[in-house]
Scaffold this motif. Structure first.
Motif, PDB file in Angstrom:
ATOM      1  N   GLU B  77       3.247   1.023   5.883  1.00 40.90           N
ATOM      2  CA  GLU B  77       3.297   0.619   4.477  1.00 40.90           C
ATOM      3  C   GLU B  77       2.271  -0.479   4.207  1.00 40.90           C
ATOM      4  OE1 GLU B  77       8.073   1.498   3.767  1.00 40.90           O
ATOM      5  OE2 GLU B  77       7.351  -0.514   4.274  1.00 40.90           O
ATOM      6  N   ALA B  78       2.163  -1.394   5.168  1.00 41.56           N
ATOM      7  CA  ALA B  78       1.199  -2.481   5.007  1.00 41.56           C
ATOM      8  C   ALA B  78      -0.217  -1.917   4.935  1.00 41.56           C
ATOM      9  CB  ALA B  78       1.316  -3.462   6.164  1.00 41.56           C
ATOM     10  N   ARG B  79      -0.495  -0.903   5.794  1.00 40.96           N
ATOM     11  CA  ARG B  79      -1.818  -0.276   5.783  1.00 40.96           C
ATOM     12  C   ARG B  79      -2.080   0.339   4.416  1.00 40.96           C
ATOM     13  NH1 ARG B  79      -3.859   4.902   6.793  1.00 40.96           N
ATOM     14  NH2 ARG B  79      -1.787   5.744   7.125  1.00 40.96           N
ATOM     15  N   ARG B  80      -1.058   1.050   3.902  1.00 39.08           N
ATOM     16  CA  ARG B  80      -1.277   1.730   2.631  1.00 39.08           C
ATOM     17  C   ARG B  80      -1.395   0.761   1.468  1.00 39.08           C
ATOM     18  NH1 ARG B  80       2.969   6.042   3.039  1.00 39.08           N
ATOM     19  NH2 ARG B  80       2.643   6.373   5.256  1.00 39.08           N
ATOM     20  N   SER B  81      -0.750  -0.422   1.610  1.00 32.98           N
ATOM     21  CA  SER B  81      -0.928  -1.405   0.537  1.00 32.98           C
ATOM     22  C   SER B  81      -2.123  -2.314   0.833  1.00 32.98           C
ATOM     23  CB  SER B  81       0.340  -2.227   0.361  1.00 32.98           C
ATOM     24  OG  SER B  81       0.586  -2.973   1.527  1.00 32.98           O
ATOM     25  N   ARG B  82      -2.918  -1.905   1.834  1.00 27.86           N
ATOM     26  CA  ARG B  82      -4.164  -2.604   2.156  1.00 27.86           C
ATOM     27  C   ARG B  82      -3.943  -4.099   2.379  1.00 27.86           C
ATOM     28  NH1 ARG B  82      -5.967   1.871  -1.986  1.00 27.86           N
ATOM     29  NH2 ARG B  82      -6.830   3.295  -0.464  1.00 27.86           N
ATOM     30  N   ALA B  83      -2.988  -4.382   3.307  1.00 25.57           N
ATOM     31  CA  ALA B  83      -2.583  -5.755   3.527  1.00 25.57           C
ATOM     32  C   ALA B  83      -3.489  -6.485   4.505  1.00 25.57           C
ATOM     33  CB  ALA B  83      -1.146  -5.795   4.049  1.00 25.57           C
ATOM     34  N   TYR B  84      -4.326  -5.765   5.243  1.00 19.47           N
ATOM     35  CA  TYR B  84      -5.122  -6.433   6.274  1.00 19.47           C
ATOM     36  C   TYR B  84      -6.546  -5.875   6.314  1.00 19.47           C
ATOM     37  CZ  TYR B  84      -4.357  -2.169   8.870  1.00 19.47           C
ATOM     38  OH  TYR B  84      -4.345  -0.854   9.243  1.00 19.47           O
ATOM     39  N   GLY B  85      -7.459  -6.710   6.807  1.00 23.56           N
ATOM     40  CA  GLY B  85      -8.803  -6.249   7.113  1.00 23.56           C
ATOM     41  C   GLY B  85      -8.938  -6.190   8.625  1.00 23.56           C
ATOM     42  N   TYR B  86      -9.632  -5.162   9.136  1.00 20.00           N
ATOM     43  CA  TYR B  86      -9.725  -4.964  10.580  1.00 20.00           C
ATOM     44  C   TYR B  86     -11.190  -5.053  10.992  1.00 20.00           C
ATOM     45  CZ  TYR B  86      -7.936  -3.086  15.021  1.00 20.00           C
ATOM     46  OH  TYR B  86      -7.547  -2.921  16.323  1.00 20.00           O
ATOM     47  N   VAL B  87     -11.459  -5.851  12.026  1.00 18.92           N
ATOM     48  CA  VAL B  87     -12.831  -5.943  12.543  1.00 18.92           C
ATOM     49  C   VAL B  87     -12.846  -5.410  13.962  1.00 18.92           C
ATOM     50  CG1 VAL B  87     -14.761  -7.466  13.050  1.00 18.92           C
ATOM     51  CG2 VAL B  87     -13.272  -7.952  11.106  1.00 18.92           C
ATOM     52  N   PHE B  88     -13.720  -4.437  14.215  1.00 16.54           N
ATOM     53  CA  PHE B  88     -13.753  -3.801  15.526  1.00 16.54           C
ATOM     54  C   PHE B  88     -14.735  -4.505  16.464  1.00 16.54           C
ATOM     55  CE2 PHE B  88     -12.202  -0.597  12.655  1.00 16.54           C
ATOM     56  CZ  PHE B  88     -11.226   0.063  13.390  1.00 16.54           C
ATOM     57  N   GLN B  89     -14.708  -4.071  17.716  1.00 11.69           N
ATOM     58  CA  GLN B  89     -15.571  -4.684  18.729  1.00 11.69           C
ATOM     59  C   GLN B  89     -17.053  -4.491  18.390  1.00 11.69           C
ATOM     60  OE1 GLN B  89     -14.618  -3.439  22.663  1.00 11.69           O
ATOM     61  NE2 GLN B  89     -15.822  -5.092  23.569  1.00 11.69           N
TER      62      GLN B  89
END
Lengths: 304, 262, 281
Positions: B77-89
């Protein structure tokens, strides 16, 4: 395992589609035949049916559907008709018979193989020359690359006729076509392969003060093997097409190309399809054989 | 470890991968609470499940047991509400888009207006010190600049949580120091909650308010160290006794996890 | 005899010139590279001319390049009509339909892992088969005119294009797909923003391979029956009349069409996939 199942499913779907396609393709011809045999067709008379769509005819004459898979000269023969013809003309005929597909297949195959061997051999030689001589590289390579974009198969009829007029016929003209069709892909692929070692690997040999010949045998040639096999597979397929097309213009009496042409003259669709499948099986076998050799060789060399 | 309201809460988290060599316990009974505005580093040898834990928070992996909530919701649900930004290696910028175009990508997907997109792109480019590079293509920039652009991409839609998976792992030491400093400044300015996976002890100590030490087989948390270091951290804080003491504790924690393993 | 000596001398001179240029200081410049290739081509043509004249090779075996050039210049109207029939109508129509259908099929196939697993080996298998052999069947179905040639081209280009597109749509890294997932992107957003652009180098590779296949299909299909116009028709009838200068003029035309077609696609490729490492060399 899963992929085998998937492939089988796709093949089964294709065969089913083929059977389904036979019905609308053949319904008109079938209705004429069954009507002649005394069956009640709606509407009666071929002229009456001319304006009607194939699906409409099928809907009104459902009984005729099985007959669409059993015509003698259908527009589209059913898979089993082709399979039966293939079986009859390979296993059931003496291989020396003019009606044996093995005989015709061998005529085409021998020209293909002769041309392939010549074309590949010359192609590899030229590639070695190109890699070792800057002049040859700059002079010849652009033309070899351009040749890949040209339908050079258009030369085929001329080669057959010109060689015939100087008294060369039989297997050689077809082999010449096969040879030049496999020649260019092998040159381009092999040059790429011989150039595939990177700067570090070449520098390493330089630190050993290795000669050009040592560099060739110990590094360039082994490194080129995956590229060589990739282009050999393209080359053999091109060779086969060359041999088949080489059988078209002279009204040749033997070979898979001749079978195709004869079939199309006399409306023998089942014969065309079985010749086509024979050619496909031949191509698949040749490419598969090369793939097998590739795998064994590369495994021996520790590359796969 | 909460001073403030919890943002991420994991309780008895288990995750088992089925491989050809039998099941692998990537996470076993992992419980952790991350408070709002925390900067939490996860450190441990490879295979300790630190990246897996981060991916569970992002709903990129499904746990096989236990529970986890992000902003009070399930991770999905958090993903779908765009709750976080993700930075990859790796920066993973699209080579066919300019830097500005790459930062615009999540904004397009999330349906921001064109005007709003332009404004945000301009803002985050400033935030990561890349003004004037918006029109360049990724392959025209250095590795450090590319990674900064990817952080800008994660910041552009202004989620409160930033999940970072070894974002500076592939960069050289000098660039890395510089980016650490910038990241810290950015965290202070924005007040975001950051979960940061690393395998560098100095990096973890320098950046974090909390350092989570993990160990492998099965992946688990062995220690959570609250940093006594002040909010203001110039780069030379790394030569102070306080810093070295925290680093020592982390190293001890890692060693303890290791000996347990043998 | 003089002509033969001249041919030999010219060959030696051309080669010497190229050796000088290739080992010269400017050998890496683009202009010199083009020049060397051009000198080689011109030398081959000149030697061909001199040998044919010197040995008095009959026209029915090998016409001199000058004769071919004269024939080409004097029959541009016929050549143009053949070009329109075979290239514009047959090859280009079939190319557009075949490649378009293959890309659409690839997009459908890409949604299902099972379909992809099943269709890819079949596609690879079919791509290696002598498809030109379907020409007599398709001529029978679609008649002698260009429609049957376009149909042959469709069948020829479909599978190579399908295989390339499907492979291209798989050409994204796990990380790029994860990124799309963190944005909660929909299937079509992921498709248009990530997978389709990432597939472009593969799609163009397929499009380039298919340019040659399209011409081959259109020309060879005419050997099985055609109206009295078309490049394949002209080649086979001129061969029958031993008018080899016309045959060579037509082959030159085919070569020109093939090269330009390929070049045009390569040019579009460069503007679409400018970002790909292969375009930055």
């Amino acid at each position: 395992m899963r992929s085998a199942l998937a492939v089988l499913t796709v093949v089964a779907a294709l065969v089913a589609f083929w059977y389904a396609a036979c019905v609308p393709m053949n319904i008109r011809g079938t209705l004429v035949e069954v009507e002649r045999a005394g069956a009640q067709v709606v509407p009666p008379g071929a002229a009456q049916r001319r304006g009607m769509g194939a699906w409409g005819l099928i809907a009104r004459n459902g009984f005729a559907v099985p007959a669409t898979w059993a015509q003698e000269r259908p527009r589209l023969p059913a898979p089993h008709q082709v399979a039966v013809e293939l079986w009859n003309t390979t296993a059931m005929k003496k291989i020396t018979s003019k009606r044996s597909l093995v005989f015709h297949g061998w005529v085409t195959l021998s020209a293909t193989l002769l041309g392939f061997v010549i074309g590949t051999g010359l192609g590899i030689l030229l590639a070695v020359g190109i890699v070792h001589s800057r002049v040859m590289d700059m002079s010849v390579m652009p033309w070899a690359i351009v040749s890949q974009t040209i339908p050079i198969i258009a030369l085929a009829p001329m080669i057959i006729v010109v060689m015939y007029s100087v008294g060369v016929q039989g297997i050689v003209p077809k082999a010449v076509i096969s040879a030049y069709l496999s020649f260019f892909p092998v040159v381009v692929g092999m040059v790429k392969g011989l150039r595939s070692p990177d700067a570090m690997q070449l520098d390493l040999l330089r630190t050993y003060n290795a000669s050009n010949a040592q560099g060739f045998w110990k590094l360039r040639l082994p490194a080129s093997m995956p590229y060589l096999f990739a282009s050999l597979k393209i080359g053999i397929a091109a060779s086969l097409v060359g041999a088949i097309v080489g059988e078209l213009p002279t009204g040749a009496v033997a070979g898979l190309g001749a079978r195709l042409l004869a079939g199309s003259y006399y409306g023998q669709t089942v014969q065309i399809w079985s010749a086509l499948f024979a050619a496909a099986i031949l191509a698949a076998a040749l490419v598969g054989l090369l793939g097998l050799i590739e795998r064994v060789t590369l495994r021996r060399m520790g590359m796969a | 470890m909460t001073r403030t309201s919890p943002v991420i809460e994991a309780e008895g988290l288990d995750l088992t991968f089925q491989t050809n060599d039998g099941p692998v316990h990537a996470l076993k009974d992992v419980s952790l609470t991350i408070g709002k505005g925390d900067f939490v580093s996860f450190i441990g040898p490879s295979g300790c499940g630190k990246t897996t834990f981060l991916r569970v928070m992002a709903a990129l992996e499904q746990p096989t047991g236990g529970s986890v909530t992000v902003n009070g919701m399930t991770p999905d649900e958090a993903r779908r509400s765009r709750a976080y930004g993700y930075v990859f290696q790796a920066a993973g910028l699209y080579p066919w888009r300019t830097i500005a175009g790459n930062i615009r990508l999540p904004l397009e997907i999330m349906g921001f207006s064109r005007k709003e997109q332009d404004r945000r792109v301009k803002d985050v480019l400033q935030l990561v010190d890349l003004e004037g590079f918006g029109g360049k293509y990724p392959w025209q920039l250095s590795g450090g600049m590319q990674q900064r652009a990817s952080i800008a991409r994660a910041l552009s839609f202004d989620a409160d949580i930033l999940l970072m998976d070894e974002p500076f792992g592939a960069l050289d030491e000098i660039v890395r120091d510089h980016l650490n400093e910038q990241l810290l400044a950015l965290w202070k300015r924005t007040g975001k909650t950051i979960a940061f996976v690393t395998h560098s002890i100095p990096e973890a100590v320098y950046l974090s308010t909390h350092i989570v030490v993990m160990s492998p087989r099965p992946g688990r948390i062995t220690d959570v160290i609250e940093s006594p270091l002040p909010q203001d951290r110039p780069l030379d804080i790394r030569d102070t006794a306080g810093f070295l003491e925290v680093a020592h504790r982390v190293r001890e924690g890692l060693r303890a996890g290791q000996s347990h393993d043998d | 005899m003089i002509l033969l000596v001249a041919a030999f001398l010219l060959w030696a001179f051309g080669w010497w010139l190229n050796v000088r240029l290739a080992s010269g200081p400017l050998a890496d410049s683009r202009a010199v590279q083009l020049l060397v290739a051009a000198i080689f081509g011109i030398t081959v043509l000149a030697v061909w001319e001199l040998l044919v004249r010197g040995l008095q090779v009959p026209m029915v075996i090998l016409p001199a390049p000058s004769l071919i050039a004269v024939r080409f210049a004097s029959s541009t109207d016929v050549l143009w009509a053949d070009f329109v029939q075979t290239f514009l109508k047959g090859a280009l129509c079939g190319y557009a339909i075949g490649c378009g259908a293959a890309v659409l099929t690839a997009i459908l196939v890409d949604r299902s892992e099972f379909l992809r697993l099943g269709l890819l080996p079949v596609g690879n298998f079919v791509a290696a088969l002598p498809i030109v052999g379907t020409a007599p069947i398709l001529v029978m179905w679609f008649g002698f005119d260009w429609q049957s040639k376009a149909a042959v081209v469709v069948v020829m280009v479909f599978f190579p294009m399908l295989v390339n597109t499907v492979a291209g749509l798989r050409e994204t890294s796990q990380m790029q797909r994860d990124l799309m997932q963190t944005y909660a992107a929909s299937y079509w957003q992921g498709f248009f923003k990530l997978r389709l652009p990432a597939a472009m180098p593969f799609i163009f590779n397929g499009l380039k391979i298919c340019t040659t296949l399209a011409l081959i299909g259109a020309i060879v299909a005419e050997f099985f029956g055609s109206p009295i116009v078309g490049m394949g028709f002209r080649i086979s009838t001129s061969v029958g009349q031993l008018a080899l200068d016309m045959v060579w003029a037509e082959i030159f035309m085919a070569a020109l069409a093939g090269t330009l077609f390929y070049g045009a696609v390569a040019l579009i490729e460069r503007s679409v996939t400018f970002w790909h490492p292969s375009q930055q060399g």
